[in-house]
Scaffold this active site. Structure first.
Site, PDB file in Angstrom:
ATOM      1  N   ARG A 260       0.833  -0.984  -0.087  1.00  0.00           N
ATOM      2  CA  ARG A 260      -0.031  -0.011  -0.007  1.00  0.00           C
ATOM      3  C   ARG A 260       0.791   1.227   0.078  1.00  0.00           C
ATOM      4  O   ARG A 260       1.832   1.326   0.721  1.00  0.00           O
ATOM      5  CB  ARG A 260      -0.938  -0.090   1.201  1.00  0.00           C
ATOM      6  CG  ARG A 260      -1.853  -1.128   1.417  1.00  0.00           C
ATOM      7  CD  ARG A 260      -2.964  -1.151   2.068  1.00  0.00           C
ATOM      8  NE  ARG A 260      -3.733  -2.528   2.120  1.00  0.00           N
ATOM      9  CZ  ARG A 260      -4.846  -2.722   2.876  1.00  0.00           C
ATOM     10  NH1 ARG A 260      -5.005  -1.915   3.798  1.00  0.00           N
ATOM     11  NH2 ARG A 260      -5.219  -4.001   2.652  1.00  0.00           N
ATOM     12  N   ARG A 275       1.602   0.598  10.232  1.00  0.00           N
ATOM     13  CA  ARG A 275       1.194   1.010   8.881  1.00  0.00           C
ATOM     14  C   ARG A 275       2.511   1.178   8.037  1.00  0.00           C
ATOM     15  O   ARG A 275       3.341   1.932   8.010  1.00  0.00           O
ATOM     16  CB  ARG A 275       0.922   2.616   8.758  1.00  0.00           C
ATOM     17  CG  ARG A 275       0.173   2.880   7.624  1.00  0.00           C
ATOM     18  CD  ARG A 275      -0.416   4.296   8.096  1.00  0.00           C
ATOM     19  NE  ARG A 275      -1.650   4.358   8.824  1.00  0.00           N
ATOM     20  CZ  ARG A 275      -2.807   3.820   8.643  1.00  0.00           C
ATOM     21  NH1 ARG A 275      -3.208   3.428   7.383  1.00  0.00           N
ATOM     22  NH2 ARG A 275      -3.641   3.791   9.422  1.00  0.00           N
ATOM     23  N   GLU A 347      -7.222  -1.505  14.692  1.00  0.00           N
ATOM     24  CA  GLU A 347      -7.694  -2.480  13.676  1.00  0.00           C
ATOM     25  C   GLU A 347      -6.499  -3.396  13.534  1.00  0.00           C
ATOM     26  O   GLU A 347      -5.543  -3.394  13.329  1.00  0.00           O
ATOM     27  CB  GLU A 347      -8.124  -1.745  12.351  1.00  0.00           C
ATOM     28  CG  GLU A 347      -8.706  -2.617  11.465  1.00  0.00           C
ATOM     29  CD  GLU A 347      -8.856  -1.818  10.123  1.00  0.00           C
ATOM     30  OE1 GLU A 347      -9.199  -0.727  10.238  1.00  0.00           O
ATOM     31  OE2 GLU A 347      -8.914  -2.610   9.033  1.00  0.00           O
ATOM     32  N   SER A 350     -10.824  -6.680   9.257  1.00  0.00           N
ATOM     33  CA  SER A 350     -12.008  -5.869   8.671  1.00  0.00           C
ATOM     34  C   SER A 350     -12.606  -6.981   7.758  1.00  0.00           C
ATOM     35  O   SER A 350     -12.164  -7.493   6.974  1.00  0.00           O
ATOM     36  CB  SER A 350     -11.564  -4.878   7.716  1.00  0.00           C
ATOM     37  OG  SER A 350     -12.257  -3.819   7.526  1.00  0.00           O
ATOM     38  N   ARG A 389       0.295  -6.802  12.124  1.00  0.00           N
ATOM     39  CA  ARG A 389      -0.137  -6.366  13.172  1.00  0.00           C
ATOM     40  C   ARG A 389      -0.201  -7.396  14.516  1.00  0.00           C
ATOM     41  O   ARG A 389      -0.567  -7.171  15.602  1.00  0.00           O
ATOM     42  CB  ARG A 389      -1.587  -5.775  12.749  1.00  0.00           C
ATOM     43  CG  ARG A 389      -1.461  -4.463  12.246  1.00  0.00           C
ATOM     44  CD  ARG A 389      -2.720  -3.534  11.940  1.00  0.00           C
ATOM     45  NE  ARG A 389      -2.259  -2.481  11.154  1.00  0.00           N
ATOM     46  CZ  ARG A 389      -3.386  -1.404  10.889  1.00  0.00           C
ATOM     47  NH1 ARG A 389      -4.410  -1.567  11.188  1.00  0.00           N
ATOM     48  NH2 ARG A 389      -2.928  -0.421  10.140  1.00  0.00           N
TER      49      ARG A 389
END
Length: 423
Positions: A260, A275, A347, A350, A389
């Site tokens: 990303r 991130r 988070e 999802s 994560r």
RNA sequence: GGAGAACUGGCCGAGUGGUUGAAGGCGCACGCCUGGAAAGUGUGUAUAGGUUAAUAGCCUAUCGAGGGUUCGAAUCCCUCGUUCUCCGCCA
């Protein structure tokens, strides 16, 4: 993409639904273009019909040995008129298509209204955040002694990359294996290996293009894109296919790296693993009959929760409000894991039900035995889990006073029986 | 990377410019035949868009994809993709 018929015929209701999630549909423009489309299509088809029948007559005349020159003269300008009508039609269709591709999905009725993540609705909490009798370190500090190195990664690539070495690298692999085994052996998913470079059509199918190109890494001048999630290649398995009823539901689990660009998130989560431009994820994807998707969504989310439970990581489950809902989703549960260093839930998964939104773009269908006709499937996916994560959550939640990290019971078999990462 | 061949409906396969959405076969569905089945036999068997109350009818598009030539393209031309064969390279 929404159902174009719905968009056409129930424009007002659709606009109302979209307003709930903060999207402003230009009803007037749509109505105007729709009117133009109808007229242009009628014109083009009419000229087409005339051309077809004239051409047939010329064929007959020629076969009968007649002189066709006068017939040709009669339709001299027909071709040009037809071309003009078609290009008018194409213009309108292109405009309509662009609008349609930019419209997000409609939220389900039980999605709470809200403007942003602050109005997400907590559904449940699992596990008690641990009380520490020493000062907790975050995963960066813990990782420094265990083989997590951001500086070296920055040298090799840039910021937002990491290198892991030794036991931490192994732990990440162990987590991946554990998740893949759990979902494929206990939850009925088919383990799947897919390309990490995909074409633009695949990204359009799942909704990342055309609207979110800046979030992606583009390769070879746009020939390929690096996948931002396994959702893209895995869901595209069923693009342009008609699945037999007996084969449904299709359940896939895949481990892939995800890439990303994180454009627009400068300054956010700059520290640590949270991130990154590149991270590992185990993804769950289900292709189901429309009537089964709500139940499948609950089931899939539970499968992701199971991972957190087995790793003894406290988490909460939230129902995203309309303002925080992803572009393609009808309803999304986020799973948020407790991070002691931040004293908050973050988070880690999802899980979304896309209804027929992706299926329409993908032309992913099944043959409904009740009608005998191909109809759109429903697609779902969820992280099960984001491995990077999970690694950091595990380190932080299971840390000891001396900086070592206890390996949860469920994972030890994957670590050669090791029960702790020692400093 | 180079050379060559191919790509037609659920499948096989015919079709080199004219009423071809596409012969024929297989498969599938329904019927006839049969005590029942097989065989035989008859009918049907795509997707999308428009129009419409209508999954009735009618119109349009679709022979790998996109462009082009033509009054007319599955058929001719161009570009791209995929598959196969041979050569080169390579984990």
């Amino acid at each position: 993409m929404l159902d174009p018929k719905l968009l056409r015929n129930e424009t007002a209701q659709v606009a109302e639904q979209l307003a709930r999630r903060g999207f402003d549909l230009d009803v007037a423009l749509l109505a105007k273009l729709e009117e133009e489309r109808k007229q242009a299509q009628l014109d083009a088809q009419e000229l087409q019909t005339e051309r077809n029948s004239r051409s047939k007559n010329i064929g007959k005349a020629k076969a009968a040995g007649e002189d066709i020159a006068p017939l040709l003269k009669e339709i001299e300008d027909l071709g040009d008129r037809h071309k003009a009508a078609e290009s008018r039609l194409n213009d309108v269709l292109t405009q309509l298509e662009q609008i349609a591709m930019g419209i997000p999905n409609i939220a389900q009725a039980d999605v709470p209204a809200g403007k942003d993540e602050s109005e997400n609705q907590e559904v449940l909490r699992w596990g008690e955040p641990r009380q520490f009798d020493f000062e907790v370190k975050d995963h960066v500090d813990l990782g420094a002694a265990l083989g997590m190195d951001f500086d070296t990664a920055a040298k090799i690539s840039a910021a937002r990359f990491v290198t892991l070495s030794g036991p931490l690298a192994k732990l990440q692999r162990a987590l991946t294996q554990f998740m893949l085994d759990l979902h494929s052996e206990q939850h009925g998913y088919t383990e799947t290996y897919v390309p990490y470079l995909v074409n633009a059509d695949s990204l359009k199918g799942t909704g990342q293009l055309p609207k979110f190109e800046e979030d992606l890494f583009k390769v070879n001048d746009g020939e390929f894109y690096l996948i931002p999630t396994a959702e893209v290649p895995v869901t595209n398995i069923v693009r342009d296919t008609i699945t037999e009823d007996a084969s449904l539901p299709l359940k896939f689990v895949a481990h892939t790296p995800c890439f990303r660009s994180e454009a627009g998130s400068y300054g956010r989560d700059v520290r640590g693993l949270i991130r990154q431009h590149q991270f590992e994820k185990v993804e769950l994807v289900q292709i189901v009959r429309p009537e089964d998707s709500a139940a499948a969504h609950e089931e899939l989310t539970a499968h992701a929760e199971k991972v957190l439970q087995m790793l003894e990581l406290p988490y909460r489950k939230v129902n995203l409000c309309t303002g925080d809902l992803g572009f393609s989703s009808t309803k999304t549960y986020d799973l948020e894991v407790w991070l002691p260093s931040q004293q908050t839930y973050r988070e880690i998964s999802s899980c979304s039900n896309f209804g027929d939104f992706q299926a329409r773009r993908l032309q992913a269908r099944w043959r409904n035995p009740a009608t005998g006709k191909p109809e759109l499937v429903h697609t779902l996916n969820g992280s099960g889990l984001a491995v990077g994560r999970t690694l950091l959550a595990l380190m932080e939640n299971h840390q000891q006073a001396d900086g070592s990290v206890v390996i949860p019971e469920a994972l030890r078999a994957y670590m050669g029986g090791q029960d702790m990462l020692r400093v």
